[in-house]
Design an enzyme around this catalytic site. Structure first.
Site, short mmCIF file in Angstrom:
data_model
loop_
_atom_site.label_atom_id
_atom_site.label_comp_id
_atom_site.label_asym_id
_atom_site.label_seq_id
_atom_site.Cartn_x
_atom_site.Cartn_y
_atom_site.Cartn_z
N ASP A 26 27.30 -18.36 7.51
CA ASP A 26 26.71 -18.59 6.57
C ASP A 26 27.63 -18.84 5.10
OD1 ASP A 26 24.37 -17.75 8.01
OD2 ASP A 26 25.03 -15.79 7.91
N LYS A 47 29.22 -24.08 4.84
CA LYS A 47 30.34 -25.38 5.54
C LYS A 47 29.39 -26.72 5.45
CE LYS A 47 30.01 -22.77 9.52
NZ LYS A 47 29.63 -21.51 8.95
N ASN A 97 21.53 -22.25 16.42
CA ASN A 97 21.71 -20.75 15.76
C ASN A 97 22.20 -20.94 14.45
OD1 ASN A 97 23.95 -21.40 17.20
ND2 ASN A 97 24.52 -19.26 17.76
N ALA A 98 23.10 -22.24 14.41
CA ALA A 98 23.46 -22.49 13.14
C ALA A 98 22.68 -23.04 12.26
CB ALA A 98 24.74 -23.44 13.26
N GLY A 99 22.71 -22.76 10.74
CA GLY A 99 21.97 -23.45 9.89
C GLY A 99 22.79 -23.94 8.62
N HIS A 100 22.89 -25.36 8.52
CA HIS A 100 23.80 -25.76 7.69
C HIS A 100 22.98 -26.27 6.55
CE1 HIS A 100 27.55 -26.23 10.47
NE2 HIS A 100 27.07 -24.95 10.23
N ARG A 128 28.45 -22.49 36.02
CA ARG A 128 28.34 -23.79 36.70
C ARG A 128 27.06 -24.13 37.37
NH1 ARG A 128 33.49 -22.60 40.38
NH2 ARG A 128 32.15 -20.63 40.36
N GLN A 138 28.88 -21.09 12.75
CA GLN A 138 29.23 -19.57 12.72
C GLN A 138 30.30 -19.37 11.87
OE1 GLN A 138 28.13 -20.73 16.00
NE2 GLN A 138 26.02 -20.60 15.24
N ARG A 140 20.37 -11.06 4.70
CA ARG A 140 21.92 -10.76 5.07
C ARG A 140 22.16 -9.53 4.62
NH1 ARG A 140 22.69 -16.93 3.55
NH2 ARG A 140 22.32 -17.94 5.38
N GLY A 146 27.95 -23.88 -7.54
CA GLY A 146 26.48 -24.03 -7.55
C GLY A 146 26.01 -24.53 -6.08
#
Length: 433
Positions: free
Chosen positions: A16, A19, A41-44, A146, A233, A314, A423
């Site tokens: 968080d 990035k 699971n990422a949130g950019h 596998r 992440q 958070r 900002g």
């Protein structure tokens, strides 16, 4: 022509860090932007004009015309979530299929992976890790066992049968855990409803250019193309070097670029380490500088610290320099990028932890993850700044107290700060090089 290097952007806290904004800001300098690990699971989050965009799987360079975006082999794809991202981009006039290539070796998150994630979190009870329940862990488990399905498999004539076999195996596992599949909901939908949407998403993926992206990237480097690798992440959530077991399921460090894109270590160029001017963490796990008082709540409110993927509040705290030094070390960070500095505007004083005490003694370096919840941070307090950083458009225009804070961080970490975000908007990014 000289063979080009791959520059890397990654988070060096608990995720968080912002990035996506920096990838977007740096994208004009590059020809190719490539995601190398993680999944939805990422949130950019990227903001420009009056619009905010959140990407979960698609690389953050997608908004720039003429750039090639690559989803590497180390990434996990949920066809439902991917289809939603594709549709949201089309609504603003961007056709992702014209700007993106997908690795044939990237693994798929099946609907039943998400159910397995739910079941595993439920069984852990108070020991749960705070998973986003997006199916990430179970999908990576199938990959290492596998038996996972990959994007290249969707073009095979027996894909439907392969999918059925994995689904049946997952349902068998869920039954063994006593998990009620019929009562479960994935994004408020029953399994069959979500599965139908997922299959529609698979149809969307078949329209993309699916290739061995490791070959494409090697050819691009030989041709001198500039490549930026985008991580998800943060380093302190790395499967090996994070605060295990409260970590993600992939390699979030610079070394993850090599296995996530299929490139050699010698290909890595500059490594941009992104961090907030304070700290946040989502979910369970040790957080030495966490604040439980009004200051922590102020950081949360001013920083809008709620997960872009889960919406969860958070946890917040002061900057943790021992953790930062550790992340810089394991990543070989060449450039530091400070995010959300404006959130600290108006604080009479700001603090940063410079070391830890354990059992009354100072700790050398960064302690083992099992000790992190027992350490006592040792703080340095500095003068705050009362002016708004958001008005500054050059480093020299920043308040003296804030510049002193930046110099203090550089001295403590022995690393160079080359960018500062003041900002959320694209233009509110200062280059300090």
């Amino acid at each position: 022509m000289q063979r080009s290097k791959i520059d890397v952007i990654l988070g060096i806290q608990w995720g968080d860090e912002g990035k996506g904004k920096i990838v977007d800001a740096l994208s004009p300098r590059y020809d190719i932007i490539a995601r190398f690990q993680g999944g939805p699971n990422a949130g950019h989050t990227i903001k420009f004009g009056r619009t905010t965009h959140v990407l979960h799987t698609i690389p953050s360079g997608i908004f720039h015309e003429g750039k090639v975006n690559v989803i590497g082999n180390g990434v996990l794809i949920d066809a439902c979530i991917m289809a939603e991202e594709i549709e949201s981009l089309r609504r603003i006039g961007i056709e992702p299929a014209e700007r993106m290539k997908i690795s044939d070796k990237a693994h798929l998150i099946l609907p039943t992976h998400r159910l397995l994630d739910m079941a595993l979190e439920q069984r852990k009870g108070e020991r749960k890790i705070g998973s986003t329940v997006k199916g990430i862990g179970p999908a990576y488990t199938d990959k290492t066992a596998r038996c996972g399905l990959r994007v290249g498999d969707i073009f095979l004539p027996d894909f439907a049968e392969r999918y059925r076999q994995r689904k049946e195996e997952h349902l068998f596992q869920l039954a063994g855990m006593g998990f009620d599949v019929r009562a479960a909901r994935i994004d408020n939908q029953e399994l069959e409803q979500y599965e139908a949407r997922w299959m529609e998403g698979i149809g969307q993926l078949r329209k993309f250019e699916v290739v061995p992206t490791e070959l494409y990237l090697h050819e691009a480097m030989e041709a001198g193309k500039r490549i930026l690798a985008e991580g998800a992440q943060g380093s302190l959530l790395d499967i090996d070097f994070g605060s295990y077991p409260f970590v993600t399921s992939s390699s979030t460090t610079a070394s993850g670029v090599c296995v996530g894109l299929g490139v050699p270590p010698s290909a890595i160029g500059r490594v941009y380490g992104i961090f907030k001017a304070y700290c946040t963490r989502v979910g369970s796990g040790p957080f030495p500088t966490e604040l439980f008082d009004a200051t922590g709540e102020t950081l949360r409110e001013k920083g809008h610290e709620f997960g872009a993927t889960t919406g969860r509040a958070r946890r917040t705290g002061w900057l943790d320099l021992p953790a930062l030094r550790y992340a810089i070390m394991i990543n070989g960070v060449t450039d530091l990028v400070v995010m959300k500095a404006d959130v600290l505007d108006g604080f009479p004083a700001v603090k940063a932890a410079t070391g830890y005490k354990l059992d009354g003694r100072m700790v050398e370096g960064y302690p083992a993850s099992g000790q992190l919840d027992q350490v006592e941070p040792q703080y340095v307090e500095m003068e705050g700044w009362q002016e708004s950083l958001r008005q500054a458009r050059a480093y020299e225009a920043l308040p003296r107290a804030f510049r002193d804070y930046l110099k203090f961080i550089e001295k403590e970490t022995a690393a160079r700060i080359t960018m500062v975000s003041v900002g959320p908007d694209r233009e509110e990014t200062l280059m300090c090089e």
